[in-house]
Design an enzyme around this catalytic site. Structure first.
Site, PDB file in Angstrom:
ATOM      1  N   GLU A 160      20.770  46.915  48.741  1.00  0.00           N
ATOM      2  CA  GLU A 160      19.941  47.875  48.020  1.00  0.00           C
ATOM      3  C   GLU A 160      18.475  47.528  48.330  1.00  0.00           C
ATOM      4  OE1 GLU A 160      21.137  49.785  43.714  1.00  0.00           O
ATOM      5  OE2 GLU A 160      20.690  47.675  43.756  1.00  0.00           O
TER       6      GLU A 160
ATOM      7  N   ASN B 264      23.274  48.657  39.448  1.00  0.00           N
ATOM      8  CA  ASN B 264      23.366  48.143  38.070  1.00  0.00           C
ATOM      9  C   ASN B 264      23.151  49.243  37.031  1.00  0.00           C
ATOM     10  OD1 ASN B 264      24.096  45.494  38.540  1.00  0.00           O
ATOM     11  ND2 ASN B 264      21.987  44.862  38.936  1.00  0.00           N
TER      12      ASN B 264
HETATM   13  N1  3HC Z   1      30.774  33.240  49.494  1.00  0.00           N
HETATM   14  C1  3HC Z   1      31.088  33.531  50.764  1.00  0.00           C
HETATM   15  N2  3HC Z   1      32.259  34.107  51.150  1.00  0.00           N
HETATM   16  C2  3HC Z   1      33.145  34.348  50.176  1.00  0.00           C
HETATM   17  C3  3HC Z   1      32.911  34.050  48.826  1.00  0.00           C
HETATM   18  C4  3HC Z   1      31.668  33.470  48.496  1.00  0.00           C
HETATM   19  N3  3HC Z   1      31.330  33.174  47.256  1.00  0.00           N
HETATM   20  N4  3HC Z   1      34.003  34.427  48.106  1.00  0.00           N
HETATM   21  C5  3HC Z   1      34.894  34.931  48.977  1.00  0.00           C
HETATM   22  N5  3HC Z   1      34.365  34.880  50.214  1.00  0.00           N
HETATM   23  C6  3HC Z   1      35.015  35.344  51.452  1.00  0.00           C
HETATM   24  C7  3HC Z   1      36.243  34.560  51.764  1.00  0.00           C
HETATM   25  O1  3HC Z   1      35.937  33.393  52.502  1.00  0.00           O
HETATM   26  C8  3HC Z   1      37.043  35.556  52.582  1.00  0.00           C
HETATM   27  O2  3HC Z   1      36.542  35.572  53.908  1.00  0.00           O
HETATM   28  P1  3HC Z   1      37.529  35.890  55.144  1.00  0.00           P
HETATM   29  O3  3HC Z   1      38.026  37.299  54.927  1.00  0.00           O
HETATM   30  O4  3HC Z   1      36.639  35.752  56.338  1.00  0.00           O
HETATM   31  O5  3HC Z   1      38.616  34.864  55.074  1.00  0.00           O
HETATM   32  C9  3HC Z   1      36.667  36.914  51.964  1.00  0.00           C
HETATM   33  O6  3HC Z   1      35.465  36.685  51.235  1.00  0.00           O
HETATM   34  C10 3HC Z   1      37.730  37.406  51.018  1.00  0.00           C
HETATM   35  O7  3HC Z   1      37.943  36.394  50.047  1.00  0.00           O
HETATM   36  P2  3HC Z   1      39.364  36.035  49.456  1.00  0.00           P
HETATM   37  O8  3HC Z   1      40.424  36.309  50.492  1.00  0.00           O
HETATM   38  O9  3HC Z   1      39.290  34.660  48.875  1.00  0.00           O
HETATM   39  O10 3HC Z   1      39.528  36.969  48.190  1.00  0.00           O
HETATM   40  P3  3HC Z   1      39.533  38.529  48.043  1.00  0.00           P
HETATM   41  O11 3HC Z   1      40.100  39.231  49.233  1.00  0.00           O
HETATM   42  O12 3HC Z   1      40.125  38.745  46.724  1.00  0.00           O
HETATM   43  O13 3HC Z   1      37.983  38.928  47.995  1.00  0.00           O
HETATM   44  C11 3HC Z   1      35.969  39.289  46.837  1.00  0.00           C
HETATM   45  C12 3HC Z   1      37.101  38.323  47.112  1.00  0.00           C
HETATM   46  C13 3HC Z   1      35.197  39.563  48.124  1.00  0.00           C
HETATM   47  C14 3HC Z   1      35.047  38.609  45.844  1.00  0.00           C
HETATM   48  C15 3HC Z   1      36.562  40.644  46.306  1.00  0.00           C
HETATM   49  O14 3HC Z   1      37.402  40.383  45.217  1.00  0.00           O
HETATM   50  C16 3HC Z   1      35.504  41.622  45.853  1.00  0.00           C
HETATM   51  O15 3HC Z   1      34.944  42.370  46.659  1.00  0.00           O
HETATM   52  N6  3HC Z   1      35.229  41.658  44.527  1.00  0.00           N
HETATM   53  C17 3HC Z   1      34.198  42.516  43.963  1.00  0.00           C
HETATM   54  C18 3HC Z   1      32.870  41.828  44.071  1.00  0.00           C
HETATM   55  C19 3HC Z   1      31.760  42.662  43.528  1.00  0.00           C
HETATM   56  O16 3HC Z   1      31.931  43.735  42.975  1.00  0.00           O
HETATM   57  N7  3HC Z   1      30.530  42.131  43.669  1.00  0.00           N
HETATM   58  C20 3HC Z   1      29.332  42.749  43.120  1.00  0.00           C
HETATM   59  C21 3HC Z   1      28.949  42.058  41.841  1.00  0.00           C
HETATM   60  S1  3HC Z   1      27.562  42.827  41.067  1.00  0.00           S
HETATM   61  C22 3HC Z   1      26.226  42.086  41.751  1.00  0.00           C
HETATM   62  O17 3HC Z   1      26.313  41.152  42.518  1.00  0.00           O
HETATM   63  C23 3HC Z   1      24.896  42.676  41.336  1.00  0.00           C
HETATM   64  C24 3HC Z   1      24.094  41.743  40.494  1.00  0.00           C
HETATM   65  O18 3HC Z   1      22.816  42.308  40.365  1.00  0.00           O
HETATM   66  C25 3HC Z   1      24.659  41.503  39.112  1.00  0.00           C
END
Ligand code: 3HC
Length: 283
Positions: free
Chosen positions: A152, A190
């Site tokens: 964003e 947000n």
């Molecule tokens: N840092 C770096 N990489 C990460 C990570 C982290 N903290 N957490 C997960 N990853 C990577 C993993 O290593 C994995 O990489 P790969 O595909 O290369 O192996 C990939 O992400 C997928 O992780 P997992 O297989 O462990 O788990 P999931 O497939 O369940 O994905 C997730 C995890 C990406 C967190 C997914 O559940 C997701 O997209 N969740 C929604 C997240 C979301 O909505 N975020 C926005 C929050 S709001 C915000 O940030 C705004 C703020 O202003 C409040």
């Protein structure tokens, strides 16, 4: 203008993620923390995430070493003196951010762009403590920054078109899809997400459904990657409260009033994954 070296202020979960992403995309990165212990923790987190990718066979050891080699950790803001872009990802405190921006303005070269990763604070207030308000804007990343596809880009009334264009190219170079918003409360994501999230928490608080059922309903019924309560735990209950309170303060819209349960959880220190307990237990 070409961006070669990026500075990141703060190596917490967002700062570490932004640092990793920029280094992975080929930039030289300098990342700062307020003390050695926090810096070590942040750098250790990046190292762990990259090691996991090596174990999964998604990254070679040589590539991991090259990425880590592009990152320099520091506790001195003087190290930002040759950065073309600095992204501030410190805690959400406007006075602190204004102090950081004033300091960066004195250290960074005149052409450098100064960006904030703030979720909800007024960016023009940060811009006006510098002598380069035309070069200040928001670059709002989403957690986890290396994974989420969106950037964003937040333009104040003073941001120049050239700085906006350079930032859009920078976002593309990170593999992100850019959206551009004005410096208005909550920008796009947000502003739209919080009423939905707070409503989900209220549904659970009112006993309409269990936490698992609220999460499963949204995750499986709407195809979201995770349910809202699980996501709130990942983002941090204190962050949810801070951003919601800030939006309520600015908009006076009751959709941003946090349910009582959120206040109680913050008081109890149930801040989500980072404290081992939120809506769920992580110990
Ligand atoms: N840092 C770096 N990489 C990460 C990570 C982290 N903290 N957490 C997960 N990853 C990577 C993993 O290593 C994995 O990489 P790969 O595909 O290369 O192996 C990939 O992400 C997928 O992780 P997992 O297989 O462990 O788990 P999931 O497939 O369940 O994905 C997730 C995890 C990406 C967190 C997914 O559940 C997701 O997209 N969740 C929604 C997240 C979301 O909505 N975020 C926005 C929050 S709001 C915000 O940030 C705004 C703020 O202003 C409040």
């Amino acid at each position: 203008m070409e961006i070669k070296k990026v500075g990141v202020i703060g190596c917490g979960s967002m700062g570490a993620g932004i640092t990793q992403l920029c280094a992975q995309s080929g930039y030289q990165v300098v990342v700062s923390e307020i003390n050695d212990e926090l810096l070590k923790r942040g750098m250790g987190f990046i190292d762990k995430v990259l090691s996991r990718s090596v174990e999964k066979g998604k990254l070679s050891q040589a590539d991991k070493d090259a990425i880590m080699g592009r990152i320099k950790g520091t506790t001195s803001t003087g190290d930002f003196a040759d950065c073309d872009l600095v992204i501030e990802a410190a805690i959400e405190n406007l006075d602190l951010k204004k102090k950081i921006f004033a300091e960066l303005d004195g250290i960074c070269p005149p052409h450098a762009i100064l960006a904030t990763n703030t979720s909800c604070l007024s960016i023009i207030d940060m811009a006006m403590v510098t002598k380069r308000p035309d070069k200040v804007l928001g670059l709002h990343f989403f957690n986890p920054a290396p994974v989420m596809k969106l950037l964003e880009i937040v333009k104040t009334i003073a941001t120049s078109d050239e700085v906006l264009e350079t930032s859009q190219k920078f976002g593309e170079s990170l593999g992100k899809t850019n959206v551009t918003a004005q410096d208005a409360p909550g920008f796009i994501v947000n502003r739209l997400w919080l009423p939905f999230l707070l409503h989900s928490i209220k549904l659970y608080e009112d006993g309409v459904a269990s936490r698992e059922d609220v999460d499963n309903a949204i995750q499986l019924g709407l195809g979201y990657p995770m349910g809202p309560l699980t996501l709130a735990d990942m983002v941090g209950i204190d962050v949810v409260k801070f951003v919601s309170d800030a939006l309520y303060e600015q908009l006076k819209d009751p959709r941003y009033i946090v349910p009582t349960l959120v206040d109680k959880m913050v008081a109890a220190g149930w801040l989500g994954r980072k404290t081992g307990k939120g809506f769920y237990d992580y110990k």
